[in-house]
Motif scaffolding. Structure first.
Motif: not given
Length: 314
Positions: A87-109
């Motif tokens: 988390l920054g003053r100009q930009t902030s970066t997060i990681q997202v994980t989309l899950t269905q039926a306990n499967r991690d299907e998409i991972i993103g930044i």
């Protein structure tokens, strides 16, 4: 009535870092939710996260997105968890994980900023579309085209249901050059494009390989017929998005898209996507890595959890 794009991108907050979404028909290719639609869903989740949990950052706009599609998704509910990376003053970066039926299907930044507050050096470049796109009279598109551009319909409306939700216009002859597709696109139901829509637009266009159906030399080299070309599915492995401009609050009716393939070889292809507004200004850039596989891979029954744990989505 089929769910609208606005319906598709609705987000339910479960707690400060967990969200629930629904991947629904007709925003699918075969049995799999359309990758661009899922990208927009994740943009919507990130937007909600920065409107609520990270509201103090005042960084409402996605500037950079990178997604890895590690397993195919399915229609139905999905859960997105977020990890705040920096988390920054100009930009902030997060990681997202989309899950269905306990499967991690998409991972993103995703990296967010406030594009309206950006300041710093600006310099002109010599960038232009080569070859140039034909001029278009959008006011005539409602009657089917302007004589240079004509309405396109997917050759597999039963399979590519997501494409049926859009109106796409291509230059006569379908492609601008070998490995180059130009299009004007809008929602068929009159919805307007917002910044969340850019995930969809970055992945919604006629299939590049199928633009070769009248290219006899290329067909001979590949050893396939035009009919055989239609028997493929093109799962995205990775998608990047670089957002240059925030779309207006009221949205836009039309966007122009150029898609360029630099290499299609051994069942794998790259795609460079340039998204522009009516004024010719670059809105976003995208790059894909995708596979070319038999359509049966899309429709195949999902393996059980143990089998899937040992193998990729393909």
């Amino acid at each position: 009535m089929a769910p609208s794009f606005a319906d598709l991108t609705k987000v339910e907050s479960l707690d400060s870092h967990s969200y629930k979404v629904h991947l629904v028909e007709p925003w699918v290719i075969g049995s799999v939710p359309h990758g661009g639609c899922v990208t927009s869903v994740l943009l919507a989740v990130a937007q909600r996260h920065f409107q609520t949990t990270l509201k103090r950052q005042n960084q409402p706009h996605c500037m950079i997105l990178h997604l890895d599609f590690v397993q195919r998704t399915s229609t139905g509910p999905a859960f997105v968890t977020i990890k705040d990376i920096k988390l920054g003053r100009q930009t902030s970066t997060i990681q997202v994980t989309l899950t269905q039926a306990n499967r991690d299907e998409i991972i993103g930044i995703l990296t967010h900023t406030n594009i309206g507050a950006e300041a710093g050096i600006s310099l002109p470049t010599s960038f232009q579309l080569v070859p140039p796109a034909p001029a278009a009279n959008l006011s005539k598109f409602s009657s089917g085209g302007d004589g240079t551009w004509e309405k396109w319909t997917t050759p597999r409306p039963d399979f590519r249901k997501a494409a049926n939700q859009m109106e796409i216009f291509l230059p006569r002859g379908d492609r601008t050059a070998r490995g180059v597709i130009d299009q004007w696109i809008r929602f068929a139901n009159g919805e307007r494009f917002t910044s969340v829509s850019l995930g969809l637009i970055a992945d919604m266009f006629p299939q590049m390989t199928e633009s070769y159906d009248a290219d006899q030399e290329a067909m001979a080299m590949a050893g396939v017929t035009p009919t055989q070309l239609l028997r493929h599915w093109y799962p995205t492995l990775a998608l990047n998005l670089d957002v240059k401009k925030v779309l207006p609050e009221g949205g836009l009716e039309w966007l122009f898209v150029r898609v360029v393939a630099k290499q299609i070889r051994n069942g794998r292809k790259d795609l460079e996507v340039i998204i522009m507004d009516e004024g010719g200004e670059v809105v976003a850039l995208s790059h894909h890595v995708a596979m070319i596989v038999d359509v049966a891979r899309n429709l195949a029954k999902r393996r059980d959890k143990k089998e899937e744990g040992d193998q990729s989505k393909l």
